[in-house]
Design a protein around this motif. Structure first.
Motif, short mmCIF file in Angstrom:
data_model
loop_
_atom_site.label_atom_id
_atom_site.label_comp_id
_atom_site.label_asym_id
_atom_site.label_seq_id
_atom_site.Cartn_x
_atom_site.Cartn_y
_atom_site.Cartn_z
N THR A 62 0.80 -1.22 0.00
CA THR A 62 0.00 0.00 0.00
C THR A 62 0.83 1.27 0.00
O THR A 62 0.29 2.36 0.12
N ALA A 63 2.14 1.14 -0.12
CA ALA A 63 3.01 2.33 -0.13
C ALA A 63 2.68 3.21 -1.34
O ALA A 63 2.32 2.71 -2.41
N SER A 64 2.82 4.50 -1.16
CA SER A 64 2.54 5.43 -2.26
C SER A 64 3.68 5.41 -3.27
O SER A 64 4.82 5.06 -2.95
N ASP A 65 3.36 5.82 -4.50
CA ASP A 65 4.39 5.94 -5.53
C ASP A 65 5.47 6.91 -5.09
O ASP A 65 6.66 6.68 -5.33
N ALA A 66 5.07 7.98 -4.43
CA ALA A 66 6.04 8.99 -3.98
C ALA A 66 7.02 8.40 -2.98
O ALA A 66 8.22 8.69 -3.02
N ASP A 67 6.53 7.56 -2.07
CA ASP A 67 7.41 6.94 -1.08
C ASP A 67 8.37 5.95 -1.72
O ASP A 67 9.55 5.87 -1.35
N VAL A 68 7.87 5.18 -2.70
CA VAL A 68 8.74 4.24 -3.41
C VAL A 68 9.80 5.02 -4.19
O VAL A 68 10.99 4.69 -4.15
N HIS A 69 9.37 6.08 -4.87
CA HIS A 69 10.29 6.92 -5.64
C HIS A 69 11.38 7.49 -4.72
O HIS A 69 12.57 7.46 -5.05
N ALA A 70 10.98 8.00 -3.57
CA ALA A 70 11.94 8.58 -2.63
C ALA A 70 12.95 7.54 -2.16
O ALA A 70 14.14 7.84 -2.01
N ALA A 71 12.51 6.31 -1.93
CA ALA A 71 13.42 5.26 -1.49
C ALA A 71 14.44 4.91 -2.58
O ALA A 71 15.62 4.73 -2.29
N VAL A 72 13.97 4.85 -3.83
CA VAL A 72 14.87 4.54 -4.94
C VAL A 72 15.90 5.66 -5.10
O VAL A 72 17.09 5.40 -5.24
N VAL A 73 15.44 6.90 -5.05
CA VAL A 73 16.35 8.05 -5.17
C VAL A 73 17.33 8.07 -3.99
O VAL A 73 18.52 8.31 -4.17
N GLY A 74 16.83 7.77 -2.81
CA GLY A 74 17.69 7.73 -1.62
C GLY A 74 18.78 6.66 -1.72
O GLY A 74 19.84 6.79 -1.12
N ALA A 75 18.50 5.61 -2.49
CA ALA A 75 19.48 4.55 -2.69
C ALA A 75 20.48 4.90 -3.80
O ALA A 75 21.42 4.16 -4.04
N GLY A 76 20.23 6.03 -4.48
CA GLY A 76 21.17 6.48 -5.50
C GLY A 76 20.78 6.19 -6.94
O GLY A 76 21.61 6.24 -7.83
N TYR A 77 19.50 5.89 -7.16
CA TYR A 77 19.03 5.54 -8.50
C TYR A 77 17.84 6.41 -8.88
O TYR A 77 17.36 7.20 -8.06
N GLN A 78 17.37 6.28 -10.10
CA GLN A 78 16.22 7.07 -10.55
C GLN A 78 15.15 6.15 -11.12
O GLN A 78 15.47 5.15 -11.77
N ILE A 79 13.89 6.50 -10.90
CA ILE A 79 12.79 5.83 -11.56
C ILE A 79 12.53 6.56 -12.86
O ILE A 79 12.40 7.79 -12.86
N THR A 80 12.49 5.82 -13.96
CA THR A 80 12.31 6.46 -15.26
C THR A 80 10.86 6.42 -15.73
O THR A 80 10.55 6.92 -16.79
N ASN A 81 9.97 5.82 -14.95
CA ASN A 81 8.54 5.87 -15.21
C ASN A 81 7.82 5.92 -13.87
O ASN A 81 8.36 5.55 -12.86
N SER A 82 6.57 6.39 -13.87
CA SER A 82 5.77 6.39 -12.64
C SER A 82 4.34 6.16 -12.95
O SER A 82 3.87 6.50 -13.98
#
Length: 83
Positions: A63-83
């Motif tokens: 149930t995590a939000s897209d924004a929270d998943v995106h923030a975790a990926v960015v925090g790990a040093g990567y980028q999401i290229t679609n949402s």
């Protein structure tokens, strides 16, 4: 007995828990995949993460939000290229 005078059925909406796919740029090796997976699993509401390293894709269930998943990926040093 709950004390309700009605016998009507009530519908309660819950957030979708089916997997959502995200393309992750820069995730090119197993340590990268582990780093992204660990970061996303730490997000509140995430129940499962599957990594397809060949496709550069993660599938996130819960149930995590897209924004929270995106923030975790960015925090790990990567980028999401679609949402």
């Amino acid at each position: 007995m709950c004390g309700c005078a009605s016998n009507e059925t009530q519908t309660v909406e819950t957030p979708a828990t089916e997997g959502r796919d995200y393309l992750v740029s820069g995730m090119t090796c197993q340590p990268c995949a582990t780093r992204v997976s660990t970061a996303v699993r730490a997000v509140s509401g995430v129940t499962d993460v599957t990594v397809d390293l060949t496709a550069g894709r993660i599938t996130v269930a819960g149930t995590a939000s897209d924004a929270d998943v995106h923030a975790a990926v960015v925090g790990a040093g990567y980028q999401i290229t679609n949402s």
